[in-house]
Design a protein around this motif. Structure first.
Motif, mmCIF file in Angstrom:
data_model
loop_
_atom_site.group_PDB
_atom_site.id
_atom_site.type_symbol
_atom_site.label_atom_id
_atom_site.label_comp_id
_atom_site.label_asym_id
_atom_site.label_seq_id
_atom_site.Cartn_x
_atom_site.Cartn_y
_atom_site.Cartn_z
ATOM 1 N N GLY A 1 0.809 -1.217 0.000
ATOM 2 C CA GLY A 1 0.000 0.000 0.000
ATOM 3 C C GLY A 1 0.841 1.265 0.000
ATOM 4 N N VAL A 2 1.968 1.208 -0.709
ATOM 5 C CA VAL A 2 2.853 2.367 -0.783
ATOM 6 C C VAL A 2 3.154 2.662 -2.253
ATOM 7 C CG1 VAL A 2 3.919 1.860 1.462
ATOM 8 C CG2 VAL A 2 4.985 1.000 -0.641
ATOM 9 N N SER A 3 3.785 3.792 -2.486
ATOM 10 C CA SER A 3 4.159 4.135 -3.854
ATOM 11 C C SER A 3 5.320 3.252 -4.315
ATOM 12 C CB SER A 3 4.573 5.600 -3.938
ATOM 13 O OG SER A 3 5.817 5.788 -3.293
ATOM 14 N N LEU A 4 5.475 3.173 -5.618
ATOM 15 C CA LEU A 4 6.586 2.431 -6.200
ATOM 16 C C LEU A 4 7.920 3.015 -5.729
ATOM 17 C CD1 LEU A 4 7.530 0.227 -8.154
ATOM 18 C CD2 LEU A 4 7.357 1.912 -9.989
ATOM 19 N N ALA A 5 7.994 4.339 -5.655
ATOM 20 C CA ALA A 5 9.225 4.999 -5.210
ATOM 21 C C ALA A 5 9.588 4.593 -3.779
ATOM 22 C CB ALA A 5 9.082 6.511 -5.314
ATOM 23 N N THR A 6 8.579 4.515 -2.916
ATOM 24 C CA THR A 6 8.841 4.130 -1.521
ATOM 25 C C THR A 6 9.332 2.690 -1.447
ATOM 26 O OG1 THR A 6 7.243 5.712 -0.661
ATOM 27 C CG2 THR A 6 7.792 3.849 0.765
ATOM 28 N N ALA A 7 8.668 1.805 -2.169
ATOM 29 C CA ALA A 7 9.095 0.398 -2.180
ATOM 30 C C ALA A 7 10.528 0.287 -2.704
ATOM 31 C CB ALA A 7 8.141 -0.433 -3.028
ATOM 32 N N SER A 8 10.824 1.034 -3.742
ATOM 33 C CA SER A 8 12.165 1.012 -4.314
ATOM 34 C C SER A 8 13.202 1.510 -3.312
ATOM 35 C CB SER A 8 12.207 1.869 -5.581
ATOM 36 O OG SER A 8 13.513 1.912 -6.095
ATOM 37 N N ARG A 9 12.897 2.588 -2.618
ATOM 38 C CA ARG A 9 13.841 3.132 -1.628
ATOM 39 C C ARG A 9 14.139 2.119 -0.532
ATOM 40 N NH1 ARG A 9 10.424 8.200 -1.967
ATOM 41 N NH2 ARG A 9 11.491 9.352 -3.605
ATOM 42 N N VAL A 10 13.121 1.408 -0.102
ATOM 43 C CA VAL A 10 13.312 0.426 0.963
ATOM 44 C C VAL A 10 14.137 -0.762 0.468
ATOM 45 C CG1 VAL A 10 12.141 -1.258 2.447
ATOM 46 C CG2 VAL A 10 11.218 1.069 2.219
ATOM 47 N N LEU A 11 13.787 -1.283 -0.697
ATOM 48 C CA LEU A 11 14.383 -2.540 -1.151
ATOM 49 C C LEU A 11 15.684 -2.388 -1.938
ATOM 50 C CD1 LEU A 11 11.094 -4.370 -2.118
ATOM 51 C CD2 LEU A 11 12.478 -4.667 -0.056
ATOM 52 N N ASN A 12 15.967 -1.194 -2.405
ATOM 53 C CA ASN A 12 17.166 -1.010 -3.211
ATOM 54 C C ASN A 12 18.257 -0.236 -2.499
ATOM 55 O OD1 ASN A 12 16.152 -2.472 -5.383
ATOM 56 N ND2 ASN A 12 15.039 -0.693 -6.143
ATOM 57 N N GLY A 13 18.107 -0.059 -1.191
ATOM 58 C CA GLY A 13 19.174 0.543 -0.401
ATOM 59 C C GLY A 13 19.383 2.026 -0.607
ATOM 60 N N SER A 14 18.332 2.748 -0.893
ATOM 61 C CA SER A 14 18.450 4.190 -1.067
ATOM 62 C C SER A 14 18.833 4.856 0.248
ATOM 63 C CB SER A 14 17.110 4.757 -1.553
ATOM 64 O OG SER A 14 17.131 6.167 -1.550
ATOM 65 N N ASN A 15 19.524 5.964 0.133
ATOM 66 C CA ASN A 15 19.897 6.742 1.314
ATOM 67 C C ASN A 15 18.772 7.652 1.777
ATOM 68 O OD1 ASN A 15 22.474 5.647 1.402
ATOM 69 N ND2 ASN A 15 23.283 7.190 -0.003
ATOM 70 N N ARG A 16 17.724 7.772 0.974
ATOM 71 C CA ARG A 16 16.609 8.659 1.333
ATOM 72 C C ARG A 16 15.809 8.039 2.475
ATOM 73 N NH1 ARG A 16 13.668 11.112 -3.667
ATOM 74 N NH2 ARG A 16 12.809 12.326 -1.966
ATOM 75 N N LYS A 17 15.361 8.880 3.363
ATOM 76 C CA LYS A 17 14.638 8.446 4.564
ATOM 77 C C LYS A 17 13.251 7.941 4.209
ATOM 78 C CE LYS A 17 14.005 8.279 9.067
ATOM 79 N NZ LYS A 17 14.156 6.980 9.618
ATOM 80 N N VAL A 18 12.894 6.801 4.781
ATOM 81 C CA VAL A 18 11.557 6.229 4.638
ATOM 82 C C VAL A 18 11.045 5.967 6.051
ATOM 83 C CG1 VAL A 18 10.231 4.245 3.812
ATOM 84 C CG2 VAL A 18 12.109 5.145 2.430
ATOM 85 N N ALA A 19 9.799 6.358 6.306
ATOM 86 C CA ALA A 19 9.205 6.146 7.634
ATOM 87 C C ALA A 19 9.277 4.661 8.008
ATOM 88 C CB ALA A 19 7.753 6.622 7.642
ATOM 89 N N ASP A 20 9.579 4.401 9.274
ATOM 90 C CA ASP A 20 9.711 3.016 9.744
ATOM 91 C C ASP A 20 8.461 2.188 9.460
ATOM 92 O OD1 ASP A 20 12.310 3.368 10.587
ATOM 93 O OD2 ASP A 20 11.749 3.820 12.664
ATOM 94 N N SER A 21 7.273 2.800 9.608
ATOM 95 C CA SER A 21 6.043 2.046 9.370
ATOM 96 C C SER A 21 5.955 1.589 7.915
ATOM 97 C CB SER A 21 4.813 2.886 9.731
ATOM 98 O OG SER A 21 4.752 4.052 8.918
ATOM 99 N N TYR A 22 6.393 2.436 6.973
ATOM 100 C CA TYR A 22 6.405 2.049 5.557
ATOM 101 C C TYR A 22 7.453 0.972 5.302
ATOM 102 C CZ TYR A 22 3.470 6.104 4.391
ATOM 103 O OH TYR A 22 2.452 7.014 4.298
ATOM 104 N N ARG A 23 8.617 1.159 5.910
ATOM 105 C CA ARG A 23 9.707 0.183 5.736
ATOM 106 C C ARG A 23 9.250 -1.204 6.178
ATOM 107 N NH1 ARG A 23 14.646 0.816 4.625
ATOM 108 N NH2 ARG A 23 14.647 3.052 5.024
ATOM 109 N N VAL A 24 8.585 -1.286 7.317
ATOM 110 C CA VAL A 24 8.104 -2.564 7.834
ATOM 111 C C VAL A 24 7.093 -3.174 6.874
ATOM 112 C CG1 VAL A 24 6.734 -3.617 9.702
ATOM 113 C CG2 VAL A 24 8.606 -2.047 10.249
ATOM 114 N N ARG A 25 6.165 -2.351 6.373
ATOM 115 C CA ARG A 25 5.146 -2.857 5.445
ATOM 116 C C ARG A 25 5.766 -3.368 4.147
ATOM 117 N NH1 ARG A 25 1.070 2.096 5.718
ATOM 118 N NH2 ARG A 25 0.799 1.570 3.533
ATOM 119 N N VAL A 26 6.732 -2.628 3.622
ATOM 120 C CA VAL A 26 7.374 -3.029 2.366
ATOM 121 C C VAL A 26 8.162 -4.323 2.564
ATOM 122 C CG1 VAL A 26 9.148 -2.398 0.684
ATOM 123 C CG2 VAL A 26 7.434 -0.713 1.377
#
Length: 185
Positions: free
Chosen positions: A22-47
Motif C-alpha cells: 500500500g505504498v508508492s513504487l518509489a517508496t518500495a524502491s527506496r526500501v528494497l534497493n538501499g536508497s539513502n533517502r529516509k523512509v518512515a519506519d512504518s512504511y519500511r516494515v510494510r514493504v
C-alpha cells in the motif's frame, strides 16, 4: 465443484510489492534497493513484510542498468586447471566478498572467439571490474574492442598474470582497490 487455479506469471515485481504494502513504487524502491533517502519506519516494515510474503527478490539486471554497474567482478582466465590461478582465484574471492562484490570466473581455453563472447556477455551484466588473467588475447582485434566497450561503460579493467604476482593476496587486494576506485595504501 469449482477449482481455483493459480496462474503463474513469473517472479513478483517491485510493483507487486508496492501494491501489497500500500505504498508508492518509489517508496518500495527506496526500501528494497538501499536508497539513502529516509523512509518512515512504518512504511519500511510494510514493504519488507510484503516483499517477504510475495517472495520478492531484486532484479539484479535492472539494478545494474539503473546504477550503471552491477556488483560483479569478472576474472577471465585461459585455463582454470592452471595451478597458478588457484591461489589467485581464492584471494580474489576473499577480496571481492569483503568488498561486497560477487566474483565470476570464466575460462576461455585460449580461444579468442570464446573470449570475445564472454566479454560481450559480461558487458550486458555491467560488471564493476574485469580482471584479465595471463593469456587472454586483449591486445588487438575483437577481444580488444570488447574490452574497450567495457571500459567505455565504466568497467575498470586490471590484468593479473600469475607469473608476475609475488603475493596472491596482495595482488588481489590491489586489483579490487583499482576496481573500486580506491587509493593505493
Amino acid at each position: 465443484m469449482t477449482e481455483s487455479v493459480a496462474l503463474t506469471r513469473g517472479a513478483p515485481t517491485l510493483h507487486d510489492v508496492a501494491r501489497e504494502a500500500g505504498v508508492s513504487l518509489a517508496t518500495a524502491s527506496r526500501v528494497l534497493n538501499g536508497s539513502n533517502r529516509k523512509v518512515a519506519d512504518s512504511y519500511r516494515v510494510r514493504v519488507e513484510a510484503a516483499a517477504t510474503k510475495l517472495g520478492y527478490t531484486a532484479n539484479v539486471a535492472a539494478q545494474a542498468i539503473a546504477r550503471g554497474a552491477s556488483a560483479i567482478t569478472a576474472f577471465v582466465v585461459t585455463d582454470m586447471t592452471d595451478q597458478r590461478f588457484g591461489a589467485l582465484t581464492r584471494a580474489l574471492s576473499r577480496e571481492t566478498e569483503a568488498a561486497g562484490l560477487i566474483l565470476t570466473v570464466a575460462e576461455t581455453g585460449g580461444d579468442p572467439e570464446r573470449e570475445r563472447k564472454i566479454l560481450q556477455t559480461l558487458r550486458g551484466q555491467r560488471p564493476q571490474g574485469l580482471i584479465l588473467g595471463a593469456g587472454v588475447a586483449g591486445v588487438e582485434g575483437p577481444v580488444a574492442a570488447e574490452i574497450s566497450a567495457l571500459q567505455a561503460m565504466g568497467t575498470r579493467v586490471v590484468t593479473l598474470s600469475p607469473e608476475s604476482v609475488d603475493d596472491d593476496a596482495d595482488a588481489a587486494a590491489r586489483a579490487i582497490r583499482v576496481i573500486r576506485n580506491l587509493p593505493e595504501d
